[in-house]
Write an enzyme that holds these catalytic residues in place. Structure first.
Site, PDB file in Angstrom:
ATOM      1  N   THR A  30       0.844  -1.219   0.000  1.00 16.21           N
ATOM      2  CA  THR A  30       0.000   0.000   0.000  1.00 16.21           C
ATOM      3  C   THR A  30       0.870   1.256   0.000  1.00 16.21           C
ATOM      4  O   THR A  30       0.488   2.284  -0.556  1.00 16.21           O
ATOM      5  CB  THR A  30      -0.942   0.040   1.219  1.00 16.21           C
ATOM      6  OG1 THR A  30      -0.166  -0.080   2.421  1.00 16.21           O
ATOM      7  CG2 THR A  30      -1.983  -1.077   1.153  1.00 16.21           C
ATOM      8  N   HIS A 121      -0.167 -16.734  -5.100  1.00 17.93           N
ATOM      9  CA  HIS A 121      -1.352 -16.308  -5.855  1.00 17.93           C
ATOM     10  C   HIS A 121      -0.983 -15.901  -7.269  1.00 17.93           C
ATOM     11  O   HIS A 121      -1.738 -15.190  -7.943  1.00 17.93           O
ATOM     12  CB  HIS A 121      -2.055 -15.148  -5.131  1.00 17.93           C
ATOM     13  CG  HIS A 121      -2.754 -15.602  -3.863  1.00 17.93           C
ATOM     14  ND1 HIS A 121      -3.291 -14.727  -2.944  1.00 17.93           N
ATOM     15  CD2 HIS A 121      -2.978 -16.840  -3.356  1.00 17.93           C
ATOM     16  CE1 HIS A 121      -3.825 -15.416  -1.948  1.00 17.93           C
ATOM     17  NE2 HIS A 121      -3.636 -16.697  -2.163  1.00 17.93           N
ATOM     18  N   CYS A 129      -2.033 -19.201 -21.288  1.00 16.25           N
ATOM     19  CA  CYS A 129      -3.178 -19.913 -21.875  1.00 16.25           C
ATOM     20  C   CYS A 129      -3.829 -20.764 -20.796  1.00 16.25           C
ATOM     21  O   CYS A 129      -3.134 -21.438 -20.029  1.00 16.25           O
ATOM     22  CB  CYS A 129      -2.692 -20.809 -23.018  1.00 16.25           C
ATOM     23  SG  CYS A 129      -3.980 -21.892 -23.670  1.00 16.25           S
ATOM     24  N   SER A 206      -4.353  -9.542   6.341  1.00 13.56           N
ATOM     25  CA  SER A 206      -5.459  -9.691   7.303  1.00 13.56           C
ATOM     26  C   SER A 206      -5.627 -11.156   7.703  1.00 13.56           C
ATOM     27  O   SER A 206      -6.418 -11.478   8.580  1.00 13.56           O
ATOM     28  CB  SER A 206      -6.763  -9.171   6.686  1.00 13.56           C
ATOM     29  OG  SER A 206      -7.118  -9.969   5.556  1.00 13.56           O
ATOM     30  N   ASN A 230       1.534  -5.483  11.292  1.00  7.89           N
ATOM     31  CA  ASN A 230       0.311  -5.076  10.625  1.00  7.89           C
ATOM     32  C   ASN A 230      -0.216  -3.788  11.241  1.00  7.89           C
ATOM     33  O   ASN A 230      -0.043  -3.573  12.460  1.00  7.89           O
ATOM     34  CB  ASN A 230      -0.755  -6.178  10.741  1.00  7.89           C
ATOM     35  CG  ASN A 230      -1.698  -6.174   9.540  1.00  7.89           C
ATOM     36  OD1 ASN A 230      -1.267  -6.373   8.396  1.00  7.89           O
ATOM     37  ND2 ASN A 230      -2.979  -5.924   9.804  1.00  7.89           N
TER      38      ASN A 230
END
Ligand code: APR
Length: 265
Positions: A30, A121, A129, A206, A230
């Site tokens: 961020t 991820h 493809c 989170s 955090n």
């Protein structure tokens, strides 16, 4: 922000660790201008995650078009690594950090110089493809992979729905969408790294999305220390031996400076 005592504790834990693994989420990016997902103003407060599930990407050209538009806006922002990314790259260079396991798709850890990064991820920096009609969240691609710019060039050339040049299948950003099978190799490597570490450093997540969010609990079970950095409480703070409340850039830069004998100042 947590007090200096917490920062000193973090520095001491990093200095005393033999093998640190960092586990990062959107909160570490961020400060590079990339919104996270669940903070006020985050991506899932502006878009409906159901519009981004894998099977809808396969079935609906409009979902594919919206996804390409979001990707183009993402790269147009030209985000750069911030102090937190640089601190982790330094921690790898000077010693105890072995690997970063990241949920992020922005590639900023690698741009900051980190060599060992597991992207559980996937990455927005490539497209792949996924096959002519993959079902059940399981990509069935022919192996075509290209830089993300290939898709933007197709779109600029008037191709509204870029398709695989090799097999005619669908092409998708090489990220893992909701409803898509996780990359087993990356998940297994991440689990092996967590099993081998003696300190798991969680930064900017989170800890709500599984199986990634299971990693801190796995680290505890293997006897590792767990630290969470955090700016807000997380669901798993009770699992941590140390919680440092604050901005990732400020906290990590201070903590790493505390153990980096070559750090300026
Ligand atoms: N410093 C420290 N913490 C921060 C900062 C910062 N500069 N900015 C944000 N945070 C914290 C937020 O308070 C929040 O708790 O980082 C956390 C980010 O949480 P999420 O937005 O839920 O992001 P993340 O945990 O990475 O989400 C996991 O969910 O939607 C999926 O695929 C997506 O990878 C993502 C996954």
């Amino acid at each position: 922000m947590s007090g200096s005592a917490d920062l000193e504790s973090l520095s001491r834990m990093l200095a005393g660790a033999d093998r640190v693994v960092a586990f990062t989420g959107a909160g570490i990016s961020t400060e590079s201008g990339i919104p996270d997902f669940r903070s006020p103003g985050g991506i899932w407060t502006r878009y409906d995650p159901r519009d981004f599930i894998f099977d809808r990407y396969v079935a609906e050209p409009e979902v594919r078009a919206n996804s390409w538009a979001m990707r183009r806006a993402f790269f147009a922002a030209n985000a750069r690594p911030n102090a937190a990314h640089r601190a982790l790259a330094r921690l790898e260079a000077v010693g105890p950090l072995a690997t970063i396991i990241t949920q992020n798709i922005d590639g900023l850890h690698q741009e900051a110089g980190s060599q060992h990064v597991i992207e559980i991820h996937g990455t927005a920096r490539e497209v792949a493809c996924i096959g002519v009609h993959p079902v059940g969240g399981a990509p069935d691609g022919c192996g075509f992979v290209a830089p993300h710019t290939w898709a933007f060039e197709q779109l600029d050339a008037g191709v509204d729905d870029p398709g695989c040049p090799d097999c005619g299948g669908l092409v998708k950003s090489a990220t893992i969408s909701f409803g898509q099978q996780m990359p087993l190799d990356a998940v297994r490597r991440a689990q092996a790294e967590v099993a081998a570490c003696d300190l798991l450093l969680v930064v900017g997540s989170s800890l709500q999305v599984y199986p990634a969010a299971a990693l801190p609990g796995e680290a505890r079970r293997y006897g590792a220390q767990v630290v969470i950095v955090n700016d807000e409480p997380t669901d798993l703070d009770d699992l941590a031996h140390l919680v440092v409340r604050g901005r990732a850039g400020e906290v990590l830069a201070a903590a790493v400076a505390g153990i980096d004998s070559d750090a300026p100042g």
